[in-house]
Design a protein around this motif. Sequence first.
Motif, PDB file in Angstrom:
ATOM      1  N   PRO A  16       0.838  -1.210   0.000  1.00 45.35           N
ATOM      2  CA  PRO A  16       0.000   0.000   0.000  1.00 45.35           C
ATOM      3  C   PRO A  16       0.872   1.259   0.000  1.00 45.35           C
ATOM      4  CG  PRO A  16      -0.758  -1.563   1.663  1.00 45.35           C
ATOM      5  CD  PRO A  16       0.538  -2.105   1.128  1.00 45.35           C
ATOM      6  N   GLY A  17       0.453   2.261  -0.719  1.00 43.11           N
ATOM      7  CA  GLY A  17       1.206   3.520  -0.812  1.00 43.11           C
ATOM      8  C   GLY A  17       2.162   3.556  -1.991  1.00 43.11           C
ATOM      9  N   GLU A  18       2.379   2.402  -2.629  1.00 40.43           N
ATOM     10  CA  GLU A  18       3.261   2.362  -3.802  1.00 40.43           C
ATOM     11  C   GLU A  18       2.465   2.609  -5.073  1.00 40.43           C
ATOM     12  OE1 GLU A  18       6.519  -0.906  -2.153  1.00 40.43           O
ATOM     13  OE2 GLU A  18       5.074  -1.511  -3.694  1.00 40.43           O
ATOM     14  N   GLN A  19       3.156   3.179  -6.057  1.00 40.05           N
ATOM     15  CA  GLN A  19       2.525   3.372  -7.365  1.00 40.05           C
ATOM     16  C   GLN A  19       3.011   2.291  -8.325  1.00 40.05           C
ATOM     17  OE1 GLN A  19       2.724   7.298  -8.983  1.00 40.05           O
ATOM     18  NE2 GLN A  19       1.716   6.701 -10.894  1.00 40.05           N
ATOM     19  N   TRP A  20       2.068   1.671  -8.988  1.00 38.75           N
ATOM     20  CA  TRP A  20       2.379   0.633  -9.966  1.00 38.75           C
ATOM     21  C   TRP A  20       1.622   0.921 -11.255  1.00 38.75           C
ATOM     22  CZ3 TRP A  20       5.127  -4.180  -9.187  1.00 38.75           C
ATOM     23  CH2 TRP A  20       5.710  -4.298  -7.908  1.00 38.75           C
ATOM     24  N   GLU A  21       2.260   0.524 -12.355  1.00 36.88           N
ATOM     25  CA  GLU A  21       1.563   0.535 -13.636  1.00 36.88           C
ATOM     26  C   GLU A  21       1.143  -0.894 -13.903  1.00 36.88           C
ATOM     27  OE1 GLU A  21       2.897   3.119 -17.043  1.00 36.88           O
ATOM     28  OE2 GLU A  21       3.317   1.144 -17.911  1.00 36.88           O
ATOM     29  N   LEU A  22      -0.077  -1.071 -14.369  1.00 35.61           N
ATOM     30  CA  LEU A  22      -0.474  -2.439 -14.697  1.00 35.61           C
ATOM     31  C   LEU A  22      -1.397  -2.486 -15.899  1.00 35.61           C
ATOM     32  CD1 LEU A  22      -3.547  -3.035 -13.488  1.00 35.61           C
ATOM     33  CD2 LEU A  22      -2.294  -3.052 -11.349  1.00 35.61           C
ATOM     34  N   THR A  23      -1.342  -3.652 -16.546  1.00 32.82           N
ATOM     35  CA  THR A  23      -2.114  -3.883 -17.763  1.00 32.82           C
ATOM     36  C   THR A  23      -3.063  -5.043 -17.507  1.00 32.82           C
ATOM     37  OG1 THR A  23      -0.280  -3.118 -19.135  1.00 32.82           O
ATOM     38  CG2 THR A  23      -1.932  -4.495 -20.220  1.00 32.82           C
ATOM     39  N   GLY A  24      -4.312  -4.860 -17.837  1.00 33.20           N
ATOM     40  CA  GLY A  24      -5.263  -5.944 -17.612  1.00 33.20           C
ATOM     41  C   GLY A  24      -6.576  -5.682 -18.316  1.00 33.20           C
ATOM     42  N   GLU A  25      -7.438  -6.670 -18.194  1.00 33.27           N
ATOM     43  CA  GLU A  25      -8.753  -6.599 -18.847  1.00 33.27           C
ATOM     44  C   GLU A  25      -9.746  -5.887 -17.929  1.00 33.27           C
ATOM     45  OE1 GLU A  25     -10.305 -10.450 -19.819  1.00 33.27           O
ATOM     46  OE2 GLU A  25     -12.225  -9.651 -20.535  1.00 33.27           O
ATOM     47  N   ILE A  26     -10.568  -5.039 -18.496  1.00 32.59           N
ATOM     48  CA  ILE A  26     -11.628  -4.383 -17.726  1.00 32.59           C
ATOM     49  C   ILE A  26     -12.803  -5.354 -17.558  1.00 32.59           C
ATOM     50  CG2 ILE A  26     -13.314  -2.503 -17.704  1.00 32.59           C
ATOM     51  CD1 ILE A  26     -10.476  -1.563 -17.137  1.00 32.59           C
ATOM     52  N   LEU A  27     -13.179  -5.545 -16.292  1.00 34.44           N
ATOM     53  CA  LEU A  27     -14.284  -6.438 -15.955  1.00 34.44           C
ATOM     54  C   LEU A  27     -15.314  -5.652 -15.134  1.00 34.44           C
ATOM     55  CD1 LEU A  27     -12.284  -9.568 -14.643  1.00 34.44           C
ATOM     56  CD2 LEU A  27     -13.143  -9.186 -16.966  1.00 34.44           C
ATOM     57  N   ALA A  28     -16.481  -6.227 -14.985  1.00 31.69           N
ATOM     58  CA  ALA A  28     -17.501  -5.635 -14.107  1.00 31.69           C
ATOM     59  C   ALA A  28     -18.104  -6.769 -13.296  1.00 31.69           C
ATOM     60  CB  ALA A  28     -18.574  -4.930 -14.922  1.00 31.69           C
ATOM     61  N   TYR A  29     -18.224  -6.547 -11.974  1.00 35.33           N
ATOM     62  CA  TYR A  29     -18.770  -7.579 -11.094  1.00 35.33           C
ATOM     63  C   TYR A  29     -19.776  -6.927 -10.157  1.00 35.33           C
ATOM     64  CZ  TYR A  29     -19.009 -11.171  -7.490  1.00 35.33           C
ATOM     65  OH  TYR A  29     -19.458 -12.104  -6.601  1.00 35.33           O
ATOM     66  N   GLU A  82     -13.588  -3.445 -12.423  1.00 40.25           N
ATOM     67  CA  GLU A  82     -12.339  -4.118 -12.063  1.00 40.25           C
ATOM     68  C   GLU A  82     -11.370  -4.082 -13.240  1.00 40.25           C
ATOM     69  OE1 GLU A  82     -14.338  -7.648  -9.323  1.00 40.25           O
ATOM     70  OE2 GLU A  82     -13.797  -8.102 -11.391  1.00 40.25           O
ATOM     71  N   ILE A  83     -10.090  -4.200 -12.913  1.00 39.50           N
ATOM     72  CA  ILE A  83      -9.087  -4.469 -13.939  1.00 39.50           C
ATOM     73  C   ILE A  83      -8.392  -5.757 -13.532  1.00 39.50           C
ATOM     74  CG2 ILE A  83      -7.376  -2.937 -12.833  1.00 39.50           C
ATOM     75  CD1 ILE A  83      -6.354  -2.354 -15.742  1.00 39.50           C
ATOM     76  N   SER A  84      -8.203  -6.638 -14.492  1.00 43.82           N
ATOM     77  CA  SER A  84      -7.685  -7.968 -14.166  1.00 43.82           C
ATOM     78  C   SER A  84      -6.426  -8.281 -14.960  1.00 43.82           C
ATOM     79  CB  SER A  84      -8.770  -9.014 -14.445  1.00 43.82           C
ATOM     80  OG  SER A  84      -8.344 -10.269 -13.972  1.00 43.82           O
ATOM     81  N   PRO A  85      -5.254  -8.058 -14.337  1.00 43.97           N
ATOM     82  CA  PRO A  85      -3.995  -8.425 -14.999  1.00 43.97           C
ATOM     83  C   PRO A  85      -3.890  -9.943 -15.113  1.00 43.97           C
ATOM     84  CG  PRO A  85      -3.626  -6.926 -13.150  1.00 43.97           C
ATOM     85  CD  PRO A  85      -5.024  -7.439 -13.034  1.00 43.97           C
ATOM     86  N   GLY A  86      -3.217 -10.428 -16.158  1.00 45.19           N
ATOM     87  CA  GLY A  86      -3.132 -11.873 -16.383  1.00 45.19           C
ATOM     88  C   GLY A  86      -2.026 -12.552 -15.590  1.00 45.19           C
ATOM     89  N   SER A  87      -0.920 -11.845 -15.372  1.00 44.44           N
ATOM     90  CA  SER A  87       0.211 -12.471 -14.664  1.00 44.44           C
ATOM     91  C   SER A  87       1.052 -11.391 -13.987  1.00 44.44           C
ATOM     92  CB  SER A  87       1.084 -13.259 -15.645  1.00 44.44           C
ATOM     93  OG  SER A  87       1.952 -12.381 -16.330  1.00 44.44           O
ATOM     94  N   VAL A  88       2.052 -11.796 -13.222  1.00 49.52           N
ATOM     95  CA  VAL A  88       2.925 -10.816 -12.546  1.00 49.52           C
ATOM     96  C   VAL A  88       3.668  -9.938 -13.548  1.00 49.52           C
ATOM     97  CG1 VAL A  88       3.241 -12.021 -10.354  1.00 49.52           C
ATOM     98  CG2 VAL A  88       4.728 -12.573 -12.276  1.00 49.52           C
ATOM     99  N   ASP A  89       3.832 -10.438 -14.779  1.00 48.05           N
ATOM    100  CA  ASP A  89       4.527  -9.648 -15.811  1.00 48.05           C
ATOM    101  C   ASP A  89       3.743  -8.399 -16.210  1.00 48.05           C
ATOM    102  OD1 ASP A  89       6.427 -11.636 -15.810  1.00 48.05           O
ATOM    103  OD2 ASP A  89       5.495 -12.723 -17.482  1.00 48.05           O
ATOM    104  N   ASP A  90       2.478  -8.360 -15.841  1.00 45.70           N
ATOM    105  CA  ASP A  90       1.645  -7.213 -16.222  1.00 45.70           C
ATOM    106  C   ASP A  90       1.757  -6.042 -15.241  1.00 45.70           C
ATOM    107  OD1 ASP A  90       0.648  -8.524 -18.467  1.00 45.70           O
ATOM    108  OD2 ASP A  90      -0.881  -9.555 -17.286  1.00 45.70           O
ATOM    109  N   TYR A  91       2.605  -6.194 -14.209  1.00 47.34           N
ATOM    110  CA  TYR A  91       2.754  -5.139 -13.196  1.00 47.34           C
ATOM    111  C   TYR A  91       4.164  -4.532 -13.293  1.00 47.34           C
ATOM    112  CZ  TYR A  91      -1.079  -7.630 -10.708  1.00 47.34           C
ATOM    113  OH  TYR A  91      -2.249  -8.254 -10.334  1.00 47.34           O
ATOM    114  N   THR A  92       4.248  -3.209 -13.211  1.00 48.06           N
ATOM    115  CA  THR A  92       5.558  -2.543 -13.209  1.00 48.06           C
ATOM    116  C   THR A  92       5.599  -1.536 -12.064  1.00 48.06           C
ATOM    117  OG1 THR A  92       5.575  -2.680 -15.627  1.00 48.06           O
ATOM    118  CG2 THR A  92       7.206  -1.212 -14.604  1.00 48.06           C
TER     119      THR A  92
END
Length: 334
Positions: A84-97, A102-112
């Motif tokens: 918490p408090g860190e900034q990350w860039e991430l790539t994922g699919e937009i979902l709705a629940y 929601e945004i759903s990254p596929g793997s750890v490689d999707d986070y920077t």
Amino acid sequence: MIKVLLPMILLCSLAGAQAITIAEARIDSDGDGIPDKLGEIVTISGIVTCETTLFSTSGYSFYMQDATAGINVYAFEAPSNMQPGEQWELTGEILAYNGLTEISPGSVDDYTYVGNPGMPAPIQLVRNQPVSESIEGMLIAAGDQGLTQWLTVATAPSSAGGGYNLDVWNGQTIIPVRVNETTGIDLSAVSVGTRLFLLGIGGQYDSTEPYDSGYQLLPRSQSDIIIFNPSVGDYFHLDVSGNPFAPSMGETMQIEYSGPQGVRFNLVLFDRAGRDLAHLATNAPAGDVFNWDGKDDWNEYLPMGQYLLLLEGISPDGERLTTTETVVIAAPLE
Ligand SMILES: [Ca+2]
Ligand SMILES: [Ca+2]
């Protein structure tokens, strides 16, 4: 085969793409409660506002926000060092629940990892402000510690599906609060009438279209629930909500009053001729929150019109405090 591989190719080609704002990622231009980018792969950058596993029992469910908006991150993988408090860039699919974007990254490689700017300041709800779509996913404060505003617990915590639900009264608005068991929060000191300040994340759980209700405040930890100690100070006040209301339609008006310790309360409804028609509290030793059904002392519905609700407080040394609210009883809509 192609159908299975295509999303992965898309994901790889877009990882590292230009981040869009979280408000852009969650935009719902037609207002149906479903993000326009549902199913699209996007890249966002934001500050993590809770532990990454906080809202999940098996995977990862947490919240991120930037200056524009917040969003739930729902994933089966996330970097173990994400804090918490860190900034990350991430790539994922937009979902709705159930209304929650929601945004759903596929793997750890999707986070920077981007940096460590620290926790963002919470959005302060004003006295009549509920949790709503525009602040879903963001860190929110309700009530303050300046003795001018607090929340009052209106319905006691009740167990429901891996957590507890309770309602708090924000002076003029009910705010549903959802306490997930995964937070480890102990609610044993919280009951009807408890006054508190709350921090939490704006959530939504609405199982029916158009997904425009079910907004909740989601405390993250014990320290997000600050119980107000009335001996610190207090102020004499009366609040009503759901006014005007139509009692003959089954509508009720919520009334909340309180004041300094030791004060005894009288709460009386008068008509415009000054007649006292309903005694809602008599020599009560403490404040209260309750729904009034619009009936007088004879258990009859009061006629349509304007009334005056008077709260009188008598302090232990005999000082008399008063405050009033105007109450309007409306006719049912034809
Ligand atoms: Ca939409
Ligand atoms: Ca929503």
